[in-house]
Design an enzyme around this catalytic site. Structure first.
Site, PDB file in Angstrom:
ATOM      1  N   ARG A 294      67.467  21.864  27.845  1.00  9.36           N
ATOM      2  CA  ARG A 294      66.847  21.229  26.682  1.00  9.36           C
ATOM      3  C   ARG A 294      67.872  20.453  25.870  1.00  9.36           C
ATOM      4  NH1 ARG A 294      63.818  26.344  24.174  1.00  9.36           N
ATOM      5  NH2 ARG A 294      63.197  24.805  22.594  1.00  9.36           N
TER       6      ARG A 294
ATOM      7  N   LEU B  87      64.468  33.063  31.072  1.00 11.49           N
ATOM      8  CA  LEU B  87      63.847  31.795  30.730  1.00 11.49           C
ATOM      9  C   LEU B  87      63.521  31.834  29.247  1.00 11.49           C
ATOM     10  CD1 LEU B  87      61.258  31.373  33.660  1.00 11.49           C
ATOM     11  CD2 LEU B  87      63.530  30.347  33.470  1.00 11.49           C
ATOM     12  N   ASP B  88      63.662  30.694  28.563  1.00 12.08           N
ATOM     13  CA  ASP B  88      63.256  30.617  27.161  1.00 12.08           C
ATOM     14  C   ASP B  88      61.798  31.040  27.057  1.00 12.08           C
ATOM     15  OD1 ASP B  88      65.763  29.571  26.623  1.00 12.08           O
ATOM     16  OD2 ASP B  88      65.070  27.495  26.529  1.00 12.08           O
ATOM     17  N   ARG B  89      61.420  31.596  25.927  1.00  9.71           N
ATOM     18  CA  ARG B  89      60.051  32.091  25.738  1.00  9.71           C
ATOM     19  C   ARG B  89      59.020  31.008  26.045  1.00  9.71           C
ATOM     20  NH1 ARG B  89      58.336  34.250  19.976  1.00  9.71           N
ATOM     21  NH2 ARG B  89      58.730  32.079  19.569  1.00  9.71           N
TER      22      ARG B  89
END
Length: 195
Positions: free
Chosen positions: A143, A44-46
């Site tokens: 995103r 997962l993105d930070r």
């Protein structure tokens, strides 16, 4: 911790924490899960929070990465009014220096196909809550695919959001086959997802 056995664990990743350790030295899920040695099955993105699946052995990691039929679903909050449901396929290029992903028109070195399906769960005049299912797992995929169509995720300034606050993206459901053959489903506790 949501689930743990000898092969794997499922837990909630907080926003602001790296999915796995890197050279930056910033806090990662590996640090939070010590003393266990874990292998992330997906990332997962930070800035993104929610469910993550980790293997506890290299054999389980290989199985979960290749044979488990892992299905990942996210709850996204975006600006605007996307279609009620649909499926999008794009070619994405990730610029590692800028740490930004772009939708491009043609295949070339470093370009990968990205595919997702979505369904709007709730809509207001300005935003929509959308259930997203990933078929591929590209960097910043949800995103950039939403932003490229004029629906940036709330709080995602990197991809054009005008709103402040946390990025409107949470990993809310995981379906996969355990190395023992059992099919498992985990859902983020505070989220109700219609079938």
């Amino acid at each position: 911790m949501i689930f743990e056995d000898e092969s794997l664990l499922v837990c909630l990743k907080p926003s602001g924490i790296l999915s796995c350790a890197d050279a930056s030295g910033k806090t990662s899920m590996n640090d939070l899960l010590l003393p266990r040695k874990v292998y992330p099955v997906h990332r997962l993105d930070r800035e993104v929070s929610g469910l993550m699946l980790f293997a506890k052995t290299s054999q389980a990691a290989a199985f979960l990465s290749n044979e488990s039929g892992l299905v990942k679903e996210y709850l996204a909050e975006c600006a605007g009014m996307p279609p009620n449901e649909g499926e999008w396929t794009d070619l994405l290029y990730h610029d590692r220096i800028k740490n930004k992903t772009y939708v491009v028109k043609r295949k070339r070195n470093g370009v990968k196909e990205a595919r997702l399906a979505f369904r709007v769960l709730e809509q207001t005049q300005d935003t929509a809550k959308v259930l997203v299912r990933l078929f591929t797992g590209r960097t910043h995929q949800i995103r950039v695919q939403f932003a490229s169509r004029g629906f940036p995720l709330c709080g995602d300034k990197k991809y054009g959001s005008k709103s402040s606050g946390a990025i409107g993206l949470t990993s809310v459901r995981l379906h996969f086959t355990h190395p023992n053959g059992q099919r498992l489903t985990f859902t983020y506790p505070e989220v109700t997802i219609p079938e």
